[in-house]
Enzyme design. Sequence first.
Site, PDB file in Angstrom:
ATOM      1  CD  GLN A 212      -3.022  -4.762   6.833  1.00  0.00           C
ATOM      2  OE1 GLN A 212      -2.936  -3.810   6.081  1.00  0.00           O
ATOM      3  NE2 GLN A 212      -3.703  -5.856   6.529  1.00  0.00           N
TER       4      GLN A 212
ATOM      5  CG  ASP B 109      -9.376  -0.153   5.626  1.00  0.00           C
ATOM      6  OD1 ASP B 109      -9.169  -0.481   4.438  1.00  0.00           O
ATOM      7  OD2 ASP B 109      -8.593  -0.419   6.541  1.00  0.00           O
TER       8      ASP B 109
ATOM      9  CE  LYS C  73      -3.640  -2.588   2.315  1.00  0.00           C
ATOM     10  NZ  LYS C  73      -4.191  -3.038   3.600  1.00  0.00           N
TER      11      LYS C  73
END
Length: 294
Positions: A98, A121, A54
């Site tokens: 994460q 997200d 990412k």
Amino acid sequence: MSAKIIDGKKVAARVRDEVAAAVAEMKEKHNYTPGLATVLVGEDPASATYVRSKQRMCERLGIRSVGHKLPADASQEEVESLVSKLNADPEINGILVQLPLPKHIDEEAVLNSIDLEKDVDGFHPVNIGRLAMKGRDPLFIPCTPAGCMELLADAGVDTSGAEAVIVGRSNIVGLPMAMLLQKANATVTICHSRTKDLNEHLKRADIVVAAIGWAEMIKGNMLKPGVAVIDVGINRVDDDTRERGYRLVGDVEYDSAAEVAGAITPVPGGVGPMTIAMLMRNTFRAAEIAVAKQ
């Protein structure tokens, strides 16, 4: 093999190009660079790999990337304190924690602590709630389901009135995927490990989204001819013929399904590339929100 292959690499490349162009325009017009912060707690190798990928993608597209790493024994307070600092940082538009987090960390509390306008997200309960409600739109849509919808659109799959079956009910993929398909006027069935007759549901599906984490569970003879298959699964299976000793497969048995389906995503090269591409799109969207407030 009769199915049209839905090329996730090609679609993801288009999305990335669009984001890169939009970022460049934002820098020129507003002298503003979108920023994404990643938070990695612990030493999980897979999570570390995902975070690095990412960060590299941010660099490619002109997005500023700031990485934060905490030890596996970091406390709940330490993780939430870091998120709070990132919430207050005007140079950070998106915050990506994460997952999974270490077991002693309350994942829900951490995700809830992310500013709604930085929830790239798409996991904040307000964003998910808006996604679930008719006539409401979330600020951000979870990246993998959003990528699946992009693939269906690119393949020309008509969702309106279609029978859609989702195999898997996770908060990250299955449930938001069901909401998106419903908003796109599909009739949606969610199947899972307790479903009594999966075959019965699959046989009537015009669209199947497989996201259950069971290698090659869905066979071609379980599918309706012409179905569009989106395979979110990625599983390792032993293969002595490969140098690394394994190969990657989806939740769908690709060869048999491709003989029946009208369109199908490969694994790898299908849904996988889309997740990061959609994250980059969400990050730019977050930067747009920040610029509009200036």
